[in-house]
Design a protein around this motif. Structure first.
Motif, mmCIF file in Angstrom:
data_model
loop_
_atom_site.group_PDB
_atom_site.id
_atom_site.type_symbol
_atom_site.label_atom_id
_atom_site.label_comp_id
_atom_site.label_asym_id
_atom_site.label_seq_id
_atom_site.Cartn_x
_atom_site.Cartn_y
_atom_site.Cartn_z
ATOM 1 N N ALA A 185 41.781 47.216 34.538
ATOM 2 C CA ALA A 185 41.181 46.966 35.844
ATOM 3 C C ALA A 185 42.223 46.934 36.954
ATOM 4 N N VAL A 186 43.162 46.024 36.913
ATOM 5 C CA VAL A 186 44.115 45.840 38.007
ATOM 6 C C VAL A 186 44.939 47.098 38.215
ATOM 7 N N HIS A 196 33.599 48.442 36.358
ATOM 8 C CA HIS A 196 33.974 47.254 37.121
ATOM 9 C C HIS A 196 32.788 46.713 37.912
ATOM 10 N N GLU A 197 32.824 45.419 38.131
ATOM 11 C CA GLU A 197 31.839 44.755 38.981
ATOM 12 C C GLU A 197 32.592 44.071 40.119
ATOM 13 N N ILE A 199 42.557 45.032 43.043
ATOM 14 C CA ILE A 199 43.783 44.285 43.318
ATOM 15 C C ILE A 199 43.846 42.968 42.555
ATOM 16 N N ALA A 200 42.738 42.551 41.955
ATOM 17 C CA ALA A 200 42.744 41.319 41.167
ATOM 18 C C ALA A 200 41.581 41.355 40.186
ATOM 19 N N GLN A 201 41.731 40.607 39.108
ATOM 20 C CA GLN A 201 40.690 40.568 38.067
ATOM 21 C C GLN A 201 40.337 39.124 37.764
ATOM 22 N N VAL A 258 35.980 42.006 39.353
ATOM 23 C CA VAL A 258 37.237 42.278 40.054
ATOM 24 C C VAL A 258 37.115 42.069 41.567
ATOM 25 N N LYS A 259 38.328 42.055 42.182
ATOM 26 C CA LYS A 259 38.453 42.058 43.645
ATOM 27 C C LYS A 259 38.931 43.447 44.050
#
Length: 214
Positions: A156-157, A166-167, A183-185, A202-203
């Protein structure tokens, strides 16, 4: 002089006596025998080619019945073999699923062991470092069990946001080169083969020219 069957003169026969008539059965029997003989000896007026066609037709019908009987026998045999094969495959699939389930549960047993050790360490007042090590071992054992079952984590990241994997639960202002990047998980995602078990939460970075000027 005319006489009756009993040899009496017709003149002397009493008027009230009934006249006796005699039928010669021998002639009737002879006629019947002649008729029967004529029937037996009656010539066959059916042409030979008609008889041949009838014989061929009967032979073809008999052959058709034999082929149909053989076909029915083969169909029943094939159906029995198909049912047996289906049952065998179902049993094999059930056994494989049970075996895989047993292997997965066996892989989780070390996780339970580490959890029990961590719990015992906390109950006996062990140092926080010991408890933390027990938790790390538990997480590592669980990840190994998932990997053995074919489960893998979803990257992800740093990856481009993919709604299939991803959500997005949060966004943040980023530079233009990080637009649409994760950028973040918050939680990891997992999949088994091509099937997604859980998307990663995630972000996602979002570039805004107005925010960048500000």
């Amino acid at each position: 002089m005319a006489r009756d069957f009993f040899g009496r003169d017709q003149k002397n026969r009493r008027a009230d006596e009934p006249e006796v008539r005699v039928t010669d059965r021998r002639r009737i029997l002879l006629d019947d025998e002649d008729a029967t003989q004529n029937e037996i000896e009656a010539p066959n007026l059916k042409p030979s080619y008609v008889e041949e066609l009838e014989a061929r037709t009967k032979a073809a019908e008999q052959k058709t019945l034999e082929v149909q009987a053989r076909f029915d026998q083969l169909r029943k045999q094939l159906q029995a073999e198909t049912d047996e094969t289906r049952q065998r495959l179902n049993r094999a699939a059930d056994e494989r699923a049970l075996r895989e389930k047993a292997d997965f549960i066996a892989g989780l047993l070390p996780v339970l062991d580490n959890l029990q050790r961590a719990t015992e360490a906390a109950d006996t007042g062990s140092a926080p470092e010991v408890i933390a090590e027990g938790i790390r071992r538990t997480a590592s054992s669980f990840e190994n069990a998932l990997a053995a079952a074919g489960v893998e984590a979803v990257d992800a990241v740093g990856e481009t946001f993919d709604p299939e994997l991803h959500e997005a639960i949060e966004t943040a202002e980023v530079n233009p080169e990080e637009e649409g990047k994760v950028i973040a998980q918050h939680t990891r995602g997992y999949k088994i083969g091509d099937r997604l078990l859980r998307p990663a939460r995630v972000k996602v970075g979002r570039y805004s020219a107005q925010a960048n000027k500000a």
